[in-house]
Scaffold this active site. Sequence first.
Site, mmCIF file in Angstrom:
data_model
loop_
_atom_site.group_PDB
_atom_site.id
_atom_site.type_symbol
_atom_site.label_atom_id
_atom_site.label_comp_id
_atom_site.label_asym_id
_atom_site.label_seq_id
_atom_site.Cartn_x
_atom_site.Cartn_y
_atom_site.Cartn_z
ATOM 1 C CG HIS A 183 -1.130 5.232 -0.762
ATOM 2 N ND1 HIS A 183 -1.872 5.778 0.267
ATOM 3 C CD2 HIS A 183 -1.931 4.294 -1.323
ATOM 4 C CE1 HIS A 183 -3.063 5.192 0.316
ATOM 5 N NE2 HIS A 183 -3.110 4.278 -0.634
ATOM 6 C CG ASN A 222 -0.637 8.745 2.250
ATOM 7 O OD1 ASN A 222 -1.016 7.731 1.678
ATOM 8 N ND2 ASN A 222 -0.057 9.756 1.618
ATOM 9 N NE ARG A 247 -3.930 2.003 2.342
ATOM 10 C CZ ARG A 247 -4.064 2.810 3.387
ATOM 11 N NH1 ARG A 247 -3.328 2.614 4.476
ATOM 12 N NH2 ARG A 247 -4.913 3.805 3.359
ATOM 13 C CG HIS A 281 -7.695 -3.983 -2.367
ATOM 14 N ND1 HIS A 281 -8.781 -3.235 -2.782
ATOM 15 C CD2 HIS A 281 -6.693 -3.092 -2.164
ATOM 16 C CE1 HIS A 281 -8.443 -1.958 -2.831
ATOM 17 N NE2 HIS A 281 -7.188 -1.851 -2.459
#
Length: 323
Positions: A65, A93, A61, A192
Amino acid sequence: MTNQAFILLCMVVFAVVGTCHGGSLRKGYYKDTCPDAEEIIKKATGKHVANDPTLPARFLRMHFHDCFVRGCDGSVLLNSTTNNTAEKDAIPNLTLAGFDVIDDIKAEVEKKCPNVVSCADVLALATRDAVSFKFQTPLWEVLTGRRDGRISRISEALANIPSPLSNFTALVRIFTSKGLNVHDLVVLSGGHTIGVGHCNTFSNRLYNFTGRSDQDPSLNPTYASFLKTQCKNLSDNTTFVPMDPGSALTFDNNYYVTVKQNKGLFQSDAALLTNKGSRKIVDELLDSKKFFTEFAQAMKRMGAIGVVTGNEGEIRKKCFVVN
């Protein structure tokens, strides 16, 4: 293609889609300047993952990001300062974790090769190595040569990180702006399969989907009932649940099984079934071998978004602060 031609092409591509892939990334970038770099990162990452099996999802993740804001330049790792609020403090975040581990891995590399390996490369390699840890073989190739960006702005994180509330059109718009396509969107959503989602990122689907205290009709009713036992109200921002029920620590293609069952946790997961083309890709990725092959290729493409290379940027000594 000459360097001048590539730079010109990048200028044209950046003007159209806001990113340029490839740059000067290559396999074994550090073979002369720090030949043990990748092995040091792999061993340090493995040590941490062995003690904390949630790290693969956290790194995946974080890397995602990072790449979606200013490209894969390590800007998500920078702390805010008196004069600037950094990406790290943007709402999307605030639930990132593992920064201290990246700092530790970077420190291990610095002991052997000071001022050589970028934090951006450390993050890219550590992500691959963390997700690959259980498999004992690299799941995708990571080209190296990224340099670290010096700019990190909260506003850019808010504007560029896809929201879990996004519909299909919004998702495609953001992915296209990064030079990625619908296929990349569906494949990368497969990340995911590990990790968790906080209640406040999907509880509107349970309690107030259209502003009328209603439930999202596209969400599996049995699954929705279970989620309501975990997330008691719209204001709960501390409770979290697995994104892939029963498989939160196992990297596999089970995510697509859950999506097909209308058990995708986020609106952005459910959105993959709202388009004929993306539905077809979801079906294709039910084949485990195909998923691993496609995920490897998509991660390589994502890892090349907007990279800072050559003499641009810097090599940070500590990942949380510019030199």
